[in-house]
Design an enzyme around this catalytic site. Structure first.
Site, PDB file in Angstrom:
ATOM      1  N   GLY A  10     -11.761   2.832  30.886  1.00  0.00           N
ATOM      2  CA  GLY A  10     -11.047   2.690  29.617  1.00  0.00           C
ATOM      3  C   GLY A  10      -9.839   1.770  29.797  1.00  0.00           C
ATOM      4  O   GLY A  10      -9.622   1.211  30.879  1.00  0.00           O
ATOM      5  N   ASP A  30     -16.101   7.260  35.918  1.00  0.00           N
ATOM      6  CA  ASP A  30     -16.221   7.176  34.462  1.00  0.00           C
ATOM      7  C   ASP A  30     -17.463   7.949  34.042  1.00  0.00           C
ATOM      8  O   ASP A  30     -18.165   8.499  34.874  1.00  0.00           O
ATOM      9  CB  ASP A  30     -16.243   5.724  33.978  1.00  0.00           C
ATOM     10  CG  ASP A  30     -15.658   5.627  32.560  1.00  0.00           C
ATOM     11  OD1 ASP A  30     -15.769   6.608  31.799  1.00  0.00           O
ATOM     12  OD2 ASP A  30     -15.104   4.571  32.211  1.00  0.00           O
ATOM     13  N   THR A  61     -11.263   8.754  21.948  1.00  0.00           N
ATOM     14  CA  THR A  61     -10.110   8.092  21.324  1.00  0.00           C
ATOM     15  C   THR A  61     -10.416   7.462  19.955  1.00  0.00           C
ATOM     16  O   THR A  61      -9.547   6.825  19.373  1.00  0.00           O
ATOM     17  CB  THR A  61      -9.548   6.989  22.256  1.00  0.00           C
ATOM     18  OG1 THR A  61     -10.616   6.091  22.567  1.00  0.00           O
ATOM     19  CG2 THR A  61      -8.962   7.561  23.521  1.00  0.00           C
ATOM     20  N   THR A 100      -1.072  12.275  23.345  1.00  0.00           N
ATOM     21  CA  THR A 100      -0.836  11.315  22.268  1.00  0.00           C
ATOM     22  C   THR A 100       0.272  11.716  21.295  1.00  0.00           C
ATOM     23  O   THR A 100       0.528  12.912  21.084  1.00  0.00           O
ATOM     24  CB  THR A 100      -2.155  11.145  21.466  1.00  0.00           C
ATOM     25  OG1 THR A 100      -1.897  10.356  20.301  1.00  0.00           O
ATOM     26  CG2 THR A 100      -2.725  12.471  21.006  1.00  0.00           C
ATOM     27  N   TYR A 124      -8.679  14.209  15.961  1.00  0.00           N
ATOM     28  CA  TYR A 124      -8.303  13.626  17.261  1.00  0.00           C
ATOM     29  C   TYR A 124      -7.026  14.291  17.795  1.00  0.00           C
ATOM     30  O   TYR A 124      -7.005  14.806  18.921  1.00  0.00           O
ATOM     31  CB  TYR A 124      -8.122  12.112  17.126  1.00  0.00           C
ATOM     32  CG  TYR A 124      -7.432  11.467  18.308  1.00  0.00           C
ATOM     33  CD1 TYR A 124      -8.076  11.345  19.541  1.00  0.00           C
ATOM     34  CD2 TYR A 124      -6.125  10.976  18.208  1.00  0.00           C
ATOM     35  CE1 TYR A 124      -7.433  10.761  20.631  1.00  0.00           C
ATOM     36  CE2 TYR A 124      -5.478  10.392  19.292  1.00  0.00           C
ATOM     37  CZ  TYR A 124      -6.132  10.286  20.493  1.00  0.00           C
ATOM     38  OH  TYR A 124      -5.490   9.712  21.567  1.00  0.00           O
ATOM     39  N   LYS A 128      -6.624  16.823  21.019  1.00  0.00           N
ATOM     40  CA  LYS A 128      -5.734  16.488  22.143  1.00  0.00           C
ATOM     41  C   LYS A 128      -4.689  17.600  22.339  1.00  0.00           C
ATOM     42  O   LYS A 128      -4.346  17.942  23.465  1.00  0.00           O
ATOM     43  CB  LYS A 128      -5.034  15.150  21.898  1.00  0.00           C
ATOM     44  CG  LYS A 128      -5.929  13.928  21.923  1.00  0.00           C
ATOM     45  CD  LYS A 128      -6.536  13.608  23.284  1.00  0.00           C
ATOM     46  CE  LYS A 128      -5.532  13.129  24.287  1.00  0.00           C
ATOM     47  NZ  LYS A 128      -6.184  12.727  25.564  1.00  0.00           N
TER      48      LYS A 128
HETATM   49  N1  NAP Z   1      -5.588   4.176  22.610  1.00  0.00           N
HETATM   50  C1  NAP Z   1      -4.469   4.604  22.058  1.00  0.00           C
HETATM   51  O1  NAP Z   1      -3.923   4.009  21.121  1.00  0.00           O
HETATM   52  C2  NAP Z   1      -3.819   5.860  22.563  1.00  0.00           C
HETATM   53  C3  NAP Z   1      -2.629   6.297  21.952  1.00  0.00           C
HETATM   54  C4  NAP Z   1      -2.024   7.458  22.421  1.00  0.00           C
HETATM   55  C5  NAP Z   1      -2.578   8.151  23.475  1.00  0.00           C
HETATM   56  N2  NAP Z   1      -3.750   7.713  24.036  1.00  0.00           N
HETATM   57  C6  NAP Z   1      -4.304   8.495  25.140  1.00  0.00           C
HETATM   58  O2  NAP Z   1      -4.237   7.697  26.318  1.00  0.00           O
HETATM   59  C7  NAP Z   1      -5.344   8.015  27.177  1.00  0.00           C
HETATM   60  C8  NAP Z   1      -6.065   6.738  27.562  1.00  0.00           C
HETATM   61  O3  NAP Z   1      -6.547   6.127  26.373  1.00  0.00           O
HETATM   62  P1  NAP Z   1      -7.311   4.729  26.389  1.00  0.00           P
HETATM   63  O4  NAP Z   1      -6.818   3.950  25.241  1.00  0.00           O
HETATM   64  O5  NAP Z   1      -7.311   4.161  27.771  1.00  0.00           O
HETATM   65  O6  NAP Z   1      -8.787   5.251  26.015  1.00  0.00           O
HETATM   66  P2  NAP Z   1     -10.167   4.470  26.105  1.00  0.00           P
HETATM   67  O7  NAP Z   1      -9.939   3.023  26.333  1.00  0.00           O
HETATM   68  O8  NAP Z   1     -10.950   4.923  24.926  1.00  0.00           O
HETATM   69  O9  NAP Z   1     -10.788   5.061  27.433  1.00  0.00           O
HETATM   70  C9  NAP Z   1     -11.256   6.381  27.521  1.00  0.00           C
HETATM   71  C10 NAP Z   1     -12.314   6.403  28.595  1.00  0.00           C
HETATM   72  O10 NAP Z   1     -12.805   7.741  28.683  1.00  0.00           O
HETATM   73  C11 NAP Z   1     -14.208   7.647  28.883  1.00  0.00           C
HETATM   74  N3  NAP Z   1     -14.882   8.869  28.508  1.00  0.00           N
HETATM   75  C12 NAP Z   1     -15.206   9.331  27.267  1.00  0.00           C
HETATM   76  N4  NAP Z   1     -15.882  10.477  27.357  1.00  0.00           N
HETATM   77  C13 NAP Z   1     -15.981  10.767  28.670  1.00  0.00           C
HETATM   78  C14 NAP Z   1     -16.584  11.811  29.399  1.00  0.00           C
HETATM   79  N5  NAP Z   1     -17.232  12.813  28.794  1.00  0.00           N
HETATM   80  N6  NAP Z   1     -16.502  11.783  30.760  1.00  0.00           N
HETATM   81  C15 NAP Z   1     -15.867  10.783  31.384  1.00  0.00           C
HETATM   82  N7  NAP Z   1     -15.297   9.744  30.758  1.00  0.00           N
HETATM   83  C16 NAP Z   1     -15.350   9.745  29.406  1.00  0.00           C
HETATM   84  C17 NAP Z   1     -14.618   6.492  27.992  1.00  0.00           C
HETATM   85  O11 NAP Z   1     -15.902   6.051  28.348  1.00  0.00           O
HETATM   86  P3  NAP Z   1     -16.862   5.425  27.196  1.00  0.00           P
HETATM   87  O12 NAP Z   1     -16.109   4.239  26.683  1.00  0.00           O
HETATM   88  O13 NAP Z   1     -18.098   5.124  27.962  1.00  0.00           O
HETATM   89  O14 NAP Z   1     -17.013   6.508  26.164  1.00  0.00           O
HETATM   90  C18 NAP Z   1     -13.513   5.495  28.301  1.00  0.00           C
HETATM   91  O15 NAP Z   1     -13.836   4.730  29.449  1.00  0.00           O
HETATM   92  C19 NAP Z   1      -6.183   9.040  26.406  1.00  0.00           C
HETATM   93  O16 NAP Z   1      -5.815  10.321  26.828  1.00  0.00           O
HETATM   94  C20 NAP Z   1      -5.763   8.845  24.966  1.00  0.00           C
HETATM   95  O17 NAP Z   1      -5.933  10.020  24.211  1.00  0.00           O
HETATM   96  C21 NAP Z   1      -4.355   6.582  23.624  1.00  0.00           C
END
Ligand code: NAP
Length: 291
Positions: A10, A30, A61, A100, A124, A128
């Site tokens: 991710g 992953d 996400t 988040t 979501y 979380k």
């Molecule tokens: N993005 C934002 O704006 C944001 C804002 C606030 C907080 N956050 C938090 O920050 C953290 C990182 O977010 P990010 O933006 O890096 O998210 P991301 O790019 O969506 O990455 C999440 C990763 O988790 C993997 N995943 C999903 N289901 C899974 C499973 N069952 N087992 C193992 N891996 C799995 C996904 O794989 P696939 O792609 O193959 O599904 C993806 O590689 C998360 O906790 C998110 O809630 C994000």
């Protein structure tokens, strides 16, 4: 030190892989190598690798899709975090759980403290929050690190979408009545590496400094991208109200988080979001030159 990283492909996971200190042995996993919704896969991975630390960067996400995919969102964001917390407590592993700003309802007009009442508006955020609560209950030595509006040179995100739309379209409308803080994965990854070394417990707010609306963010993206030559022309950007851009999930109108306790823990001031944006776009430009 050995660290097991979930969600390694991710946005955040990729940044952590790219910035991992040399003294750390990182085990990136992953979905395909460790599906965190499968407790037996977690147990087997921990038995095999015996990590000192787990960084849970895996998450569901897709904020809008979660509204109609409730079970899956909870399986990943709540139940899997619960399993990781239980296993971490049993095995003496330090757990870093990423969460988040969407745990808040956005009704405040001053930055949310880590102990502020969490009241998510959508699935979501609720899933979380359930994950956070499970981690706190089962693994009190863990740290929960909330971040906001994450973007990165890796993966898909608002910055990359804006750059594409700005190149394709003659004008753009962007929501101006949701206020928060854009955060570069580079900022968050640096902080997480410090947390790994310090192993603090509790809830921390880790975002870049400053505030912006999505509209302000889009305007800044265009200005910085033009300056770096990532865009060749400026287009008009119009501020929209949220009701002019309806989405399945409601989002908090104000989700700025108070980061002072995190800065005290880290021993440095987190960068302003605009400085981080410039860094990310510079990285993106370098990628396009070398690609
Ligand atoms: N993005 C934002 O704006 C944001 C804002 C606030 C907080 N956050 C938090 O920050 C953290 C990182 O977010 P990010 O933006 O890096 O998210 P991301 O790019 O969506 O990455 C999440 C990763 O988790 C993997 N995943 C999903 N289901 C899974 C499973 N069952 N087992 C193992 N891996 C799995 C996904 O794989 P696939 O792609 O193959 O599904 C993806 O590689 C998360 O906790 C998110 O809630 C994000």
């Amino acid at each position: 030190m050995k660290i097991l990283l979930t969600g390694a492909n991710g946005q955040l996971g990729s940044e952590l892989q790219a910035t991992c200190p040399t003294a750390i042995t990182l085990i990136p996993t992953d979905y395909h190598t460790l599906d965190i919704t499968q407790p037996q896969q977690i147990a087997a991975a921990l038995a095999q690798h015996q990590p000192d630390v787990i960084i849970n960067a895996a998450a569901y996400t897709a904020v809008d899709k979660a509204e109609s995919d409730v079970e899956r969102a909870y399986a990943i964001n709540h139940l899997a975090a619960e399993t990781l917390a239980r296993e971490s407590a049993q095995r003496g592993i330090y757990l870093l759980q990423v969460s988040t700003d969407f745990v808040f309802d956005g009704l405040q007009s001053t930055p949310y403290l880590p102990e502020a009442n969490a009241k998510p508006l959508g699935v979501y955020g609720a899933s979380k929050l359930a994950g956070e609560q499970a981690v706190q209950a089962l693994c009190p030595s863990a740290a929960i690190v909330r971040t906001s509006w994450l973007y990165s040179a890796y993966g898909n995100n608002f910055v990359k979408t804006m750059l594409r739309l700005m190149a394709e379209r003659d004008s753009l409308g962007v929501v101006a009545d949701q206020i928060g803080t854009p955060t570069w994965t580079g900022t968050l990854a640096s902080a997480l590496w410090s947390f790994v070394a310090q192993q603090p417990q509790g809830i921390f707010h880790c975002a870049d400094n400053g505030v912006a609306s999505w509209y302000d963010f889009a305007v800044a993206i265009q200005e910085e991208a033009l300056a770096l030559g990532l865009l060749s022309k400026a287009i008009p950007i119009k501020p929209l109200r949220s009701d002019e851009y309806p989405t399945p999930a409601r989002r908090p109108a104000f989700s700025v988080m108070d980061r002072r306790a995190t800065e005290q823990q880290l021993g440095y001031t987190l960068p302003h979001w605009r400085v981080s944006l410039r860094q990310m776009l510079t990285e993106l430009k370098q990628q396009s030159v070398t690609a």
